[in-house]
Structure formats: C-alpha cells, structure tokens
Enzyme design. Structure first.
Site, PDB file in Angstrom:
ATOM      1  N   ASP A  76       0.827  -1.208   0.000  1.00 20.90           N
ATOM      2  CA  ASP A  76       0.000   0.000   0.000  1.00 20.90           C
ATOM      3  C   ASP A  76       0.860   1.257   0.000  1.00 20.90           C
ATOM      4  O   ASP A  76       0.553   2.242  -0.689  1.00 20.90           O
ATOM      5  CB  ASP A  76      -0.930   0.008   1.214  1.00 20.90           C
ATOM      6  CG  ASP A  76      -2.095  -0.955   1.074  1.00 20.90           C
ATOM      7  OD1 ASP A  76      -2.331  -1.445  -0.044  1.00 20.90           O
ATOM      8  OD2 ASP A  76      -2.771  -1.216   2.091  1.00 20.90           O
ATOM      9  N   GLU A 108      -9.248   0.444   4.672  1.00 22.98           N
ATOM     10  CA  GLU A 108      -8.660   1.527   3.896  1.00 22.98           C
ATOM     11  C   GLU A 108      -7.368   1.044   3.243  1.00 22.98           C
ATOM     12  O   GLU A 108      -6.664   0.187   3.777  1.00 22.98           O
ATOM     13  CB  GLU A 108      -8.363   2.751   4.771  1.00 22.98           C
ATOM     14  CG  GLU A 108      -9.595   3.452   5.317  1.00 22.98           C
ATOM     15  CD  GLU A 108     -10.365   4.231   4.262  1.00 22.98           C
ATOM     16  OE1 GLU A 108      -9.844   4.377   3.128  1.00 22.98           O
ATOM     17  OE2 GLU A 108     -11.472   4.693   4.562  1.00 22.98           O
ATOM     18  N   CYS A 109      -7.027   1.634   2.094  1.00 25.73           N
ATOM     19  CA  CYS A 109      -5.847   1.221   1.348  1.00 25.73           C
ATOM     20  C   CYS A 109      -4.572   1.893   1.825  1.00 25.73           C
ATOM     21  O   CYS A 109      -3.484   1.510   1.429  1.00 25.73           O
ATOM     22  CB  CYS A 109      -6.044   1.509  -0.134  1.00 25.73           C
ATOM     23  SG  CYS A 109      -6.103   3.281  -0.521  1.00 25.73           S
ATOM     24  N   GLY A 110      -4.679   2.907   2.643  1.00 29.60           N
ATOM     25  CA  GLY A 110      -3.500   3.624   3.112  1.00 29.60           C
ATOM     26  C   GLY A 110      -3.550   5.106   2.815  1.00 29.60           C
ATOM     27  O   GLY A 110      -2.966   5.909   3.537  1.00 29.60           O
TER      28      GLY A 110
END
Length: 295
Positions: free
Chosen positions: A139, A248-250
């Site tokens: 990520d 969340e992806c980051g």
C-alpha cells in the site's frame, strides 16, 4: 493519460491558506449543503486544490459537478486531477480514466510507484504478489508514496475525495471538510450520499463509468483485491475480502506512521542482507537486532 505533472491552467486567483481553526465553523455552515455547494465552497476557499481519484463512481460524479461549475464560470476545468496508477488497476479502470479525461477536457497528473513504470519492473524490485506477503508495504509503495510525491511536486494543499459515510467503517462519521495529521485538507463533497443517489446522478448526467459496475461491482480497486460485494453487507465488502480488519488502502491512514513503518522494514532488510552476505551465524546477535536496539 500523461505521466507528467500538469499545472492548473485556470486564471482564477488562488484563495488564501485555509485557517484550520475555522474547521468546525466551516463544517457547521456546510451541514445542509449539497455536493455542488461543497465543491463550490472548496473551489472558492482552498488554495492548491486538486481532485485525487481512481475513477470510482463517486469520484466521477464529483468530476462532472466540477465541470458544470467550471462551465458556468466560463473557466477551463477548475480543479486539476491526480490519478495514482498502482500498475494493478483493472483495464476497465484505465479505460474509464481515458474516457473521463476526454469528456471533461482535463489532463491527468498520473503518478506511479517510484522508479518503475510496469508490473514487471515493480516485481523485479519488490517480488511477486507483494500484497500477500507485506500488504502494508505494498500500500505504501503503490499508493501512499506516489500520492505524497504528487502533493509535493504539484503544491497540493487540499484534495477532493470520493469518500462517503454510507461506505461504513472509518468513513461513517465523515464531515464535508477534514484536515489530516500533515495539514492536508480533504474535501468530501458527496459524504452524505448513498450509492443509489450517486448512481442516479451519474445516470441522469450521462457520466462515464467503469463498466465493471454492470457486473455488480460497487467499489473497485486493484484487480487482485477487488471482488463482488457480499449481499447484505457494505458496498465496500468486496474490497480486501480476505482481510476483514482492513477498510482503507492507506491513502486515508496516518501517513507519518506508514512512512516510518516502511522505512523501518527497509532498514531491517538491508541489515539482514548485509548479515547474509558476510555469513553471520544466526545464533549470534545480528545487524538487524543491533540496528533495532539503536532505533
């Protein structure tokens, strides 16, 4: 899509820096505002404003709204766009990005993982399927670092996002305007809309969309971590379906913490490689262990 940074061509003067002390009052004033009104406020009040998008349906709706605001003001597209090409997007995502770029006559500032332009180059450097062996590093490398590099190179002070409360988890309490730990202002113009409202708008307005939606997808990220949503669950339930703790992806996590964690892993890997090269006995204190004591 262009990979070179493209500055805004708008002749509109930049507003003064956002005063963070006014955040609560601003959100109160936008409590009943429409997405278009939130976007207009952001355009008028936030310097260094860009839209970051992976061309999900909400982001495309916001792009269309910005285009209409721009035309009313007889200006070119008022908010420059940033696209983070992770190298692992669906082909359908790249296709809708190209169609949106053409329809709205806005060039994309495209950023990729540092030092690579293809999947083969990325995997030669970091290994195959890094998302399975070290998801946090993945990520950081494909999303977080390119985004922060974009912000630095383009002078980004505020970003328009496609996040909505109905997506649940960390997004359930979103406000129209937020400020993260680095001072970046985040604008969430459609935060109060549900998926059906977004879909109604895009259908009505003739907004280009990712054709994967016709197959039942609702939230679309990288091809390896996107599945059809689970019936009766959140529209984002198809994202990272094998990891129920991840939401969340980051991009919307603590940047400083992610950067420190990645850099720590890099130091450990470098020390371990040095130990292996000189043939250290694993029973003895390694450079990694000594390095960690020095942190």
């Amino acid at each position: 899509m262009t990979a070179a940074p493209v500055a805004s061509t708008s002749s509109v003067a930049q507003p003064p820096a956002f005063d963070v002390s006014t955040l609560a009052a601003v959100n109160a004033s936008l409590a009943d505002a429409s997405p278009q009104e939130i976007l207009k406020w952001a355009i008028d009040h936030l310097p260094g404003l860009y839209q970051t998008t992976a061309f999900g349906l909400t982001g495309l709706a916001a792009t269309d709204m910005i285009s209409r605001i721009s035309r009313r003001e007889k200006q070119p597209h008022l908010v420059p766009m940033i696209f983070i090409d992770t190298l692992y997007h669906f082909n359908e995502t790249l296709d809708v990005a190209a169609r949106a770029e053409k329809k709205y006559n806005v060039k994309l500032n495209t950023f990729r993982p540092a030092g690579v332009n293809t999947v083969d180059e990325f995997e030669a450097k970091y290994g195959k399927e890094l998302w399975t062996s070290d998801e946090d590093s993945y990520d950081y490398l494909v999303k977080v670092e390119p985004a922060r590099r974009a912000y630095a190179e383009l002078g980004v002070k505020a970003v328009i996002t496609g996040r909505r409360r109905s997506q649940g988890a960390d997004r359930a309490a979103l406000q129209p305007i937020e400020v993260d730990e680095t001072g970046l202002v985040k604008v969430n113009p459609l935060c109060r809309w549900g998926f059906d409202e977004v879909k109604d708008y895009t259908d009505m307005a003739g907004v280009p969309y990712n054709v994967l939606l016709d197959q039942g997808y609702k939230s679309i990220g990288d091809w390896h971590s996107t599945a059809l949503p689970v019936a009766g669950e959140s529209e984002r339930s198809g994202r990272w379906s094998g990891n129920k703790e991840k939401t969340e992806c980051g991009l919307h996590k603590d940047y400083t913490q992610m950067k420190k964690a990645f850099e720590k892993k890099q130091r450990e890997a470098a020390l371990a490689e040095r130990d292996a090269a000189r043939g250290d006995d694993v029973v003895e204190a390694s450079s990694v262990q000594m390095g960690l004591l020095a942190l």
